[in-house]
Structures are given as C-alpha cells and as structure tokens.
Scaffold this motif. Structure first.
Motif, PDB file in Angstrom:
ATOM      1  N   ILE A   1       0.868  -1.167   0.000  1.00 13.03           N
ATOM      2  CA  ILE A   1       0.000   0.000   0.000  1.00 13.03           C
ATOM      3  C   ILE A   1       0.909   1.221   0.000  1.00 13.03           C
ATOM      4  O   ILE A   1       1.714   1.366   0.905  1.00 13.03           O
ATOM      5  N   PRO A   2       0.801   2.087  -0.999  1.00 10.08           N
ATOM      6  CA  PRO A   2       1.662   3.270  -1.010  1.00 10.08           C
ATOM      7  C   PRO A   2       1.486   4.056   0.290  1.00 10.08           C
ATOM      8  O   PRO A   2       0.360   4.255   0.741  1.00 10.08           O
TER       9      PRO A   2
ATOM     10  N   LYS B   1       1.737   7.141   1.370  1.00 10.98           N
ATOM     11  CA  LYS B   1       0.961   8.378   1.471  1.00 10.98           C
ATOM     12  C   LYS B   1      -0.530   8.073   1.412  1.00 10.98           C
ATOM     13  O   LYS B   1      -1.348   8.674   2.110  1.00 10.98           O
ATOM     14  N   LEU B   2      -0.874   7.084   0.586  1.00 16.26           N
ATOM     15  CA  LEU B   2      -2.262   6.665   0.443  1.00 16.26           C
ATOM     16  C   LEU B   2      -2.780   6.063   1.745  1.00 16.26           C
ATOM     17  O   LEU B   2      -3.872   6.386   2.219  1.00 16.26           O
TER      18      LEU B   2
ATOM     19  N   LEU C   1      -3.478   8.772   4.136  1.00 15.44           N
ATOM     20  CA  LEU C   1      -4.731   9.461   3.815  1.00 15.44           C
ATOM     21  C   LEU C   1      -5.938   8.684   4.306  1.00 15.44           C
ATOM     22  O   LEU C   1      -6.839   9.239   4.937  1.00 15.44           O
ATOM     23  N   VAL C   2      -5.942   7.375   4.006  1.00 14.07           N
ATOM     24  CA  VAL C   2      -7.096   6.550   4.351  1.00 14.07           C
ATOM     25  C   VAL C   2      -7.286   6.491   5.866  1.00 14.07           C
ATOM     26  O   VAL C   2      -8.389   6.674   6.383  1.00 14.07           O
ATOM     27  N   VAL C   3      -6.161   6.266   6.587  1.00 12.29           N
ATOM     28  CA  VAL C   3      -6.283   6.133   8.038  1.00 12.29           C
ATOM     29  C   VAL C   3      -6.678   7.457   8.674  1.00 12.29           C
ATOM     30  O   VAL C   3      -7.509   7.504   9.582  1.00 12.29           O
ATOM     31  N   VAL C   4      -6.103   8.570   8.168  1.00 12.91           N
ATOM     32  CA  VAL C   4      -6.471   9.872   8.710  1.00 12.91           C
ATOM     33  C   VAL C   4      -7.958  10.136   8.469  1.00 12.91           C
ATOM     34  O   VAL C   4      -8.664  10.656   9.330  1.00 12.91           O
TER      35      VAL C   4
ATOM     36  N   LEU D   1       9.289  12.807   6.114  1.00 18.05           N
ATOM     37  CA  LEU D   1       8.765  13.159   4.798  1.00 18.05           C
ATOM     38  C   LEU D   1       7.261  12.928   4.731  1.00 18.05           C
ATOM     39  O   LEU D   1       6.503  13.771   4.238  1.00 18.05           O
TER      40      LEU D   1
ATOM     41  N   SER E   1       5.384  15.436   6.971  1.00 21.83           N
ATOM     42  CA  SER E   1       5.346  16.749   6.333  1.00 21.83           C
ATOM     43  C   SER E   1       4.343  16.751   5.187  1.00 21.83           C
ATOM     44  O   SER E   1       3.595  17.709   5.011  1.00 21.83           O
ATOM     45  N   GLY E   2       4.338  15.650   4.408  1.00 24.80           N
ATOM     46  CA  GLY E   2       3.412  15.550   3.284  1.00 24.80           C
ATOM     47  C   GLY E   2       1.970  15.618   3.749  1.00 24.80           C
ATOM     48  O   GLY E   2       1.160  16.358   3.202  1.00 24.80           O
TER      49      GLY E   2
ATOM     50  N   LEU F   1      -0.875  18.587   3.200  1.00 29.23           N
ATOM     51  CA  LEU F   1      -2.214  18.405   2.638  1.00 29.23           C
ATOM     52  C   LEU F   1      -3.284  18.912   3.600  1.00 29.23           C
ATOM     53  O   LEU F   1      -4.469  18.891   3.293  1.00 29.23           O
TER      54      LEU F   1
ATOM     55  N   LEU G   1      -3.824  17.494   6.516  1.00 27.42           N
ATOM     56  CA  LEU G   1      -4.406  16.334   7.183  1.00 27.42           C
ATOM     57  C   LEU G   1      -3.524  15.823   8.308  1.00 27.42           C
ATOM     58  O   LEU G   1      -3.833  14.840   8.951  1.00 27.42           O
TER      59      LEU G   1
ATOM     60  N   PRO H   1      10.517  16.426   0.873  1.00 26.72           N
ATOM     61  CA  PRO H   1       9.149  16.088   0.462  1.00 26.72           C
ATOM     62  C   PRO H   1       8.847  16.642  -0.928  1.00 26.72           C
ATOM     63  O   PRO H   1       9.470  17.632  -1.345  1.00 26.72           O
TER      64      PRO H   1
ATOM     65  N   PHE I   1       6.436  18.398  -1.940  1.00 25.88           N
ATOM     66  CA  PHE I   1       5.946  19.764  -2.026  1.00 25.88           C
ATOM     67  C   PHE I   1       7.083  20.786  -1.975  1.00 25.88           C
ATOM     68  O   PHE I   1       6.942  21.895  -2.484  1.00 25.88           O
TER      69      PHE I   1
ATOM     70  N   ILE J   1      -0.267  12.617  -5.613  1.00 23.27           N
ATOM     71  CA  ILE J   1      -1.170  13.106  -4.571  1.00 23.27           C
ATOM     72  C   ILE J   1      -0.811  14.541  -4.184  1.00 23.27           C
ATOM     73  O   ILE J   1      -1.674  15.416  -4.106  1.00 23.27           O
ATOM     74  N   ILE J   2       0.491  14.790  -3.967  1.00 21.72           N
ATOM     75  CA  ILE J   2       0.920  16.136  -3.569  1.00 21.72           C
ATOM     76  C   ILE J   2       0.816  17.114  -4.734  1.00 21.72           C
ATOM     77  O   ILE J   2       0.312  18.229  -4.596  1.00 21.72           O
TER      78      ILE J   2
ATOM     79  N   ILE K   1     -13.458   7.613  -0.988  1.00 18.30           N
ATOM     80  CA  ILE K   1     -12.088   7.339  -0.545  1.00 18.30           C
ATOM     81  C   ILE K   1     -11.713   5.891  -0.858  1.00 18.30           C
ATOM     82  O   ILE K   1     -10.639   5.618  -1.390  1.00 18.30           O
TER      83      ILE K   1
ATOM     84  N   CYS L   1      -3.943   1.686  -5.244  1.00 19.72           N
ATOM     85  CA  CYS L   1      -3.283   0.435  -4.850  1.00 19.72           C
ATOM     86  C   CYS L   1      -3.155  -0.484  -6.050  1.00 19.72           C
ATOM     87  O   CYS L   1      -2.138  -1.150  -6.225  1.00 19.72           O
TER      88      CYS L   1
ATOM     89  N   TYR M   1      -0.322   0.712  -8.222  1.00 17.34           N
ATOM     90  CA  TYR M   1       0.954   0.421  -7.563  1.00 17.34           C
ATOM     91  C   TYR M   1       1.284  -1.068  -7.686  1.00 17.34           C
ATOM     92  O   TYR M   1       2.396  -1.450  -8.047  1.00 17.34           O
TER      93      TYR M   1
END
Lengths: 282, 316
Positions: A127-128, A130-131, A134-137, A215, A218-219, A223, A225, B147, B149, B259-260, B286, B294, B297
């Motif tokens: 699972i990437p 960052k993704l 996002l999902v967990v947040v 990283l 910060s990302g 966003l 989040l 990062p 960004f 995403i960023i 979502i 996924c 990826y």
C-alpha cells in the motif's frame, strides 16, 4: 556478523566521521537542541500576531519574516521543530521496535509463524505510504496520538523485513546452533545472541526510517491532514503559507529549508557510516 | 524450462491477486473504523430513530462486516462503486473524467522522465567518480531527501516567480490552443519529472555500476575493448533487466508524487478528488480512489518482479 569496531578510530559509535558527516551531525544536534529548548529560545509568543504586515520580508526584527497572519515565522519554526522531530521520533521508535521484535521472532521461531507474518507484511508494504496515511487519517482523524500510531504502523513492515532478513542470516550461524543445543530459550536467543549482531545495521535503518516518517508527516501536514491548527509542524507551516509562494515569501521557503536540512543531514550522516554497516538491505 | 518461468510468473500473479484482496480488505476496514454511525451522519438534522433504522436497512449497515465487504467487492468488480455521500452521484461518474486526467499527467511525466533519467543514470554510472557523477548524485540525493511539495515550491519559485516562464497554477477547463495546453501541464509535469527522475537515476546508476563490476567486463577491458564497446555491447544488454525493474519500481513513486502535485497545482485528477474526499469524509469515494491507486501500484511492482524473473538468465 558485524566484526568488532576498529580500535584506532574514536568518536560516535567508534567511527571517525568525514567533514560532511560531522556537519550533518551538527545540523541534527542543532535541531534537537532547538526542539528541546524551543519555548525558551523563541523570540515571540508562537500564536501572537506581532507584525502589521502579512508575509512580511526578512528583517532585523523578524529574522524570517512573518506568516499569513503576521505572526513571527522564526518562533513558529522553532516551535514547529518540536512537532516534526517529536512525532517522527515517537513514530520511528514504535515502528522500529515493533519491526525488530517481530522480525527476530519470525527468524527464531520460523515455520508457519514466519510465513504468515511475512505474507501479511508483504501485503501491507504494497500500500503506497501516502495513500495509507490518507485513508487512516480519514478514518480515525488526525489527533497527535493517532498520527504517531498511523505513521508507526505504516513503517512497521519495512522495519520487519529489514530486521528479519538480518536475523535469518545470523540464525544459521554456529553459535546459535550451539546456544540451541545448550538449551537456551527463544527469548535468550533473540536478545543475547541475535540482537547484538544486528543492532548496528538496524540503527542505520532506524535513521533512514526516521527520514521517511519526517517526509510522510510533512506531506500529510502539507495536505492539511497532519498536525492540526493551532499546533503546527514544518509541513503545516508550508500548508498555511502556501499562498505566499507567488510572492516568494520567506514564510514558505524557511520551513521547507528546515525540513530539507534535517532530512538531508540524516541521509548524509548515514551515508557516512562504514559500508559494512549500511549495505545490509534484504 | 519455459514451463518453469510460466509457473513462476503464474505464482507471482496469484500472489498479486491475493495481495490486492488483502489490501482492499485493509482499505475497507480502515474506512469503516470511523467513529459515529454513517446513517446518523448522512441524515443530519432529519435523524429520527425511524429514519436512521430505515436507512441502515437500506444501506445494509446492519449486516456483518464481512458481508458488507463482499457486497462492496462484488459491486467494484462489476464497475458499481456505490454513490458518493457528499453529493449523491454515482462514484463511477465522478471518477471517470478525473481518472483520464491523472493518467494523462502520469503518462506525460513518464514519457519525459524515463528517457531523461535513463540517460543521466547510465552516463553517471559510466563516468563514475567524475565531477559530472558527483553533481548528478548530489542533485538526486537532494530531491529524494525532501518532500515532494518542497520540490514543487522550488520549481514554482524558480520557473514561475523568478524566471516567469510558466504559470504557477494549472487549469484544465479551458483549453483552446497548444499554448494553453502547455501552460496547463507544464508545472505539474516538470515537478513530477524531477521527483520520479531522481529515483530512476539512482536505481539505474546502481544497476549499471553493479554490471560494470562483473568479471566479464574486466575481461573485456583486459582484451583491450574500447570503453564505448564495453558499455554498449557488454554491460548494457546485461543490465537491461535490472534497469527495467528499477524503472517499474521508480514509477510507483509517481503515486505518492501525484497526490501532492495535484493538490498543490489544483489539478483535477483522482488524487485531488481523494484528498477532498478525505476532508469531507466521503468514505465510498475514498475507498474507490484508494483501491485505484493500490491497483496501479500493485500492477507496477508486479511488472517489476516479472521482469526480474524474465531477465534472470539462469531461469531461461
């Protein structure tokens, strides 16, 4: 696996650092001190609007200019260090400890336990990050404890794979066989026989994982989040002030530089470690 | 022998399918961790106990989680992803156009980044230890350690604020000419190219250096073969497998980058849609976006693994 450290050189971990490594180490030390003594160092209260101008330029009064509300940027970065470093450190401690404990357990116990755990970790790793964040947040929100746990969970599989690969190698050594024949239990094998032999590469991996977490944190904060206002880590500071980007405001550039200086320094410091410690990836 | 390869690839594909199942379950579980009752949240002011019970029934919320997961999965396979909580539109409709946008962004980036990065990576490996190699190394480490960004802000500062070559923000709505098209894609593609290229350069350089340290390269050198011949005829064909593998792995960094980048440049793609959905807690949306990412990826890393299998001459 690791031979004893060369006795002639002294210094951190028993190695002599190159000039680049020393500078990197000093930068990390600098941010650590800032993070610890932040409230004492900051020239202005962190939430107070002190400048009439928003996105003010760098000046003698406000070294790093002011943000989108006219708050002192230097103070906000000094206080932000606490969140960026603190959350990342807590996250990486949990991630690496869990990963190493599970990895050693998988190597020592072996069999179906190892297979099952490794399959699960392989799935999680695909699972990437960052993704995943996002999902967990989205699901549990971004309170500080939730954020730390999320970051930790995301980086457990990597730490597990790294530690397991090392531990499996050590596990086939003669002294482990001898210890098994002696009748030592699993816990003793893991702690007294395997851990001392994998601890150095594990520490190098710890540093790299710290960078990954900084990283990702910060990302997420960028966003909007991650760390939520009124608190702000460096990523959140960039998020708040991003409209100032087209003005070339110091309020965007300074926190970006803070993140970059920290992550690049950790990377350089680890690059500076002797080869036999670094290059142990699975 | 070929049956061996086929069975290994088959096994790898099976493993990917299994991983996808576990991953989609993980996504489903994560999005269902949300505290609070979905039906109550949806109804808002109108949440009388009867209405809540009715909606729960209609949405099958009272069923065991496993059934709900299977129903969602069955829907997803047939292209029915459910409806968005936020605006009651079918998710398939919401996603379709956005998906094309994201694929355009990713595709365009790949077309530019891959040849550029391969050239830099291979030349850096061949000219190892020279000033050129060091400069490339410093730049790639710099880009990798920060990062996305920060890379994006630097690019905006450089190209839009100081040099004034490109616009800072991208719009996709009004495209009338080639210049519009260029203006729209320029910043996001430039930034993504930086992020992805850095990864490709590093991995390609490592792969070529490893090949160059092989005994047969030393042999060729001792026979008196020229440098270009050693690189082009001896080293490159043998490092092709690792390089393509590195490519597929690096392209998976596109996903984190997208995403960023879509957020910072306001680019109407799936990633932006997902970030917005997280802000409004639009769970079905979502879930679907996460699943698409996924899947992308997984496809990339599966391709990387299959190439690794195919390029291993001992298996042929």
């Amino acid at each position: 696996m690791t031979q004893s450290a060369p006795t002639k050189s002294a210094g951190l971990f028993g190695y002599r650092l190159s000039p680049v490594g020393s500078i990197a180490f000093l930068v990390i030390l600098f941010w650590a001190v800032i993070a610890i003594f932040g409230p004492q160092i900051a020239p202005y209260p962190v939430g107070k609007i002190v400048d009439m101008d928003y996105f003010g330029p760098m000046s003698a009064k406000f070294w790093l200019g002011s943000d989108y509300l006219g708050r002192d940027m230097l103070s906000r970065i000094i206080l932000g260090a606490r969140y960026t470093l603190g959350i990342a450190l807590a996250g990486v401690l949990i991630a690496s400890t869990t990963g190493v404990v599970l990895g050693m357990a998988a190597a020592v116990v072996g069999g179906w336990f190892d297979t099952l755990l490794s399959r699960l970790m392989d799935a999680l790793i695909s699972i990437p990050s960052k993704l995943f964040g996002l999902v967990v947040v989205a699901a549990v929100g971004s309170s500080l404890p939730a954020l730390i746990l999320t970051l930790a969970v995301i980086y457990v599989p990597g730490a597990y794979r790294f530690a397991r690969a090392l531990a499996v190698n050590v596990n086939t050594m003669d002294f482990i066989t001898v210890a098994r024949i002696r009748g030592e239990n699993t816990l003793y094998l893991a702690i007294s026989e395997i851990l001392p032999n994998i601890i150095r590469p594990v520490l190098a991996d710890f540093g790299l994982r710290f960078v990954f977490i900084v990283l990702l944190l910060s990302g997420l904060s960028f966003l909007g989040l991650g760390v939520q206002p009124p608190l702000a880590d460096w990523g959140a500071l960039v998020h708040e002030n991003i409209q100032g980007l087209s003005l070339g405001a110091a309020a965007v550039i300074a926190p970006s530089l803070a993140i970059a200086s920290l992550t690049i320094s950790v990377n350089l410091l680890i690059d500076d470690l002797p080869r036999k410690i670094r290059d142990r990836s699975a | 022998m070929n049956a061996d390869i086929a069975s290994m690839i088959g096994k790898r594909l099976g493993l990917s399918a299994l991983t996808l199942l576990i991953v989609s379950f993980a996504v489903f579980v994560a999005t269902n961790l949300l505290p609070g009752d979905t039906a109550t949240i949806l109804l808002g002011q109108a949440a009388t106990p009867e209405a809540v019970a009715g909606l729960r029934q209609a949405m099958h919320l009272d069923d065991p989680a496993v059934f709900r997961f299977l129903r969602w999965l069955a829907g997803a396979v047939t292209g029915d992803f459910g409806t968005s909580y936020a605006n009651n539109m079918p998710i398939a409709t919401l996603i379709a156009g956005r998906f094309v946008n994201t694929m355009e962004l990713a595709g365009l980036t790949a077309v530019i980044a891959v040849p550029l990065a391969l050239t830099l990576g291979i030349t850096a490996a061949v000219l190892r230890g020279t000033l050129y190699d060091r400069i490339v190394a410093v730049l790639t480490i710099g880009v990798i350690s920060v990062p996305e960004f920060v890379v994006a802000s630097t690019a905006v500062l450089l190209f839009a604020v100081y040099l004034k070559w490109l616009p800072a923000i991208s719009f996709v709505n009004e495209v009338h000419s080639l210049t519009d098209l260029l203006r729209m894609y320029a910043m996001p593609v430039v930034t993504l190219t930086f992020v992805v290229s850095a990864q490709i350069i590093r991995m390609t350089r490592a792969a070529v250096i490893e090949t160059l340290s092989m005994p047969y390269v030393e042999m060729a050198l001792l026979k008196g073969a020229s440098r270009s011949r050693i690189v082009l005829r001896h080293a490159l064909p043998n490092s092709l497998g690792p390089i393509v593998n590195a490519l597929a792995l690096s392209l998976s960094y596109l996903i984190g980058g997208v995403i960023i980048i879509e957020t910072i440049f306001n680019y109407p793609g799936i990633a932006k849609l997902m970030v917005d959905a997280v802000a409004t807690r639009d769970l079905p949306l979502i879930q679907t976006c996460a699943l698409i990412f996924c899947l992308g990826y997984l496809i990339l890393i599966t391709i990387a693994d299959i190439i690794a299998i195919l390029s291993n001459p001992r298996l042929r």
